[in-house]
Each structure stands twice: as structure tokens, then as C-alpha cells.
Motif scaffolding. Structure first.
Motif, PDB file in Angstrom:
ATOM      1  N   VAL A   1       0.833  -1.196   0.000  1.00 32.89           N
ATOM      2  CA  VAL A   1       0.000   0.000   0.000  1.00 32.89           C
ATOM      3  C   VAL A   1       0.872   1.252   0.000  1.00 32.89           C
ATOM      4  N   THR A   2       1.944   1.245   0.776  1.00 29.94           N
ATOM      5  CA  THR A   2       2.861   2.383   0.809  1.00 29.94           C
ATOM      6  C   THR A   2       3.489   2.616  -0.560  1.00 29.94           C
ATOM      7  N   ALA A   3       3.914   1.539  -1.222  1.00 32.44           N
ATOM      8  CA  ALA A   3       4.510   1.669  -2.553  1.00 32.44           C
ATOM      9  C   ALA A   3       3.507   2.246  -3.543  1.00 32.44           C
ATOM     10  N   LEU A   4       2.259   1.795  -3.483  1.00 31.96           N
ATOM     11  CA  LEU A   4       1.236   2.319  -4.388  1.00 31.96           C
ATOM     12  C   LEU A   4       0.959   3.795  -4.131  1.00 31.96           C
ATOM     13  N   ILE A   5       0.935   4.197  -2.872  1.00 35.43           N
ATOM     14  CA  ILE A   5       0.701   5.605  -2.534  1.00 35.43           C
ATOM     15  C   ILE A   5       1.843   6.476  -3.033  1.00 35.43           C
TER      16      ILE A   5
ATOM     17  N   SER B   1       1.064  11.815 -10.032  1.00 32.67           N
ATOM     18  CA  SER B   1       0.169  12.962 -10.110  1.00 32.67           C
ATOM     19  C   SER B   1       0.878  14.299  -9.912  1.00 32.67           C
ATOM     20  N   ASN B   2       2.111  14.313  -9.418  1.00 36.22           N
ATOM     21  CA  ASN B   2       2.782  15.572  -9.104  1.00 36.22           C
ATOM     22  C   ASN B   2       3.990  15.882  -9.974  1.00 36.22           C
ATOM     23  N   THR B   3       4.284  15.056 -10.963  1.00 29.70           N
ATOM     24  CA  THR B   3       5.417  15.329 -11.843  1.00 29.70           C
ATOM     25  C   THR B   3       4.974  15.259 -13.300  1.00 29.70           C
ATOM     26  N   ASP B   4       5.766  15.880 -14.159  1.00 29.73           N
ATOM     27  CA  ASP B   4       5.478  15.837 -15.597  1.00 29.73           C
ATOM     28  C   ASP B   4       6.209  14.689 -16.288  1.00 29.73           C
ATOM     29  N   TRP B   5       7.384  14.340 -15.782  1.00 29.47           N
ATOM     30  CA  TRP B   5       8.213  13.370 -16.477  1.00 29.47           C
ATOM     31  C   TRP B   5       7.804  11.925 -16.199  1.00 29.47           C
TER      32      TRP B   5
END
Length: 49
Positions: free
Chosen positions: A25-29, A36-40
Motif C-alpha cells: 500500500v505504501t509503494a502504491l501511494i 500525479s505531481n510530476t510531468d516526467w
């Protein structure tokens, strides 16, 4: 095993799936947050870069 006494408190049949589930679950989060927070990162998954 260094910390073998933990299994006196928690059964391995409960503790191990709980531990591995928490890791998954931690890895998925973390991956979702990066996605969702980067462009690359999405471009990398689409074969860009």
C-alpha cells in the motif's frame, strides 16, 4: 532471528500478511503521488524520454 519475540505478541499468520500489505500500500501511494505531481513520470510510462 533478532526480533523473534515479536511473534509471541503477534502470530506470523497475521503479522506477515499485514506487514507485506502495508509495504504494498505504501509503494502504491508513493507511485500515485509521483505520478500525479510530476510531468516526467507519466511520460516515462508512455515510452517518452
Amino acid at each position: 532471528m533478532n526480533n523473534g519475540k515479536i511473534w509471541c505478541v503477534v502470530k506470523p499468520s497475521v503479522g506477515l500478511p499485514l506487514f507485506f500489505g502495508a509495504v504494498a500500500v505504501t509503494a502504491l501511494i508513493v507511485h500515485a503521488a509521483i505520478l500525479s505531481n510530476t510531468d516526467w513520470f507519466p511520460a516515462y510510462f508512455q515510452g517518452g524520454m
